[in-house]
Motif scaffolding. Structure first.
Motif, short mmCIF file in Angstrom:
data_model
loop_
_atom_site.label_atom_id
_atom_site.label_comp_id
_atom_site.label_asym_id
_atom_site.label_seq_id
_atom_site.Cartn_x
_atom_site.Cartn_y
_atom_site.Cartn_z
N TYR A 18 3.63 69.26 47.46
CA TYR A 18 2.67 68.12 47.07
C TYR A 18 2.51 68.78 45.25
CZ TYR A 18 1.54 65.37 51.03
OH TYR A 18 1.80 64.45 52.03
N ASN A 23 0.55 65.93 43.08
CA ASN A 23 -0.76 65.30 43.96
C ASN A 23 -1.76 66.42 44.26
OD1 ASN A 23 -2.11 64.05 45.81
ND2 ASN A 23 -0.39 63.13 46.95
N CYS A 27 -3.11 68.45 47.46
CA CYS A 27 -2.96 69.93 47.73
C CYS A 27 -4.18 70.68 48.08
CB CYS A 27 -2.82 70.55 46.16
SG CYS A 27 -1.03 70.60 45.78
#
Length: 42
Positions: A18, A23, A27
């Motif tokens: 991620y 993102n 996370c």
């Protein structure tokens, strides 16, 4: 015990993925889950 180790490794892998995708929200969610697991281990 063993399944917790697998879960921790899997979470660490997903967090890296991620992060690579950028993102941050996902996370953070996975990191908090990871911290709770690690706290239970100690």
């Amino acid at each position: 015990m063993k399944e917790n180790v697998n879960e921790i490794v899997m979470l660490q892998y997903r967090i890296k993925r991620y992060q690579a995708m950028g993102n941050g929200a996902m996370c953070q969610a996975l990191n908090s889950k990871l911290q709770k697991l690690l706290a239970r281990q100690a």
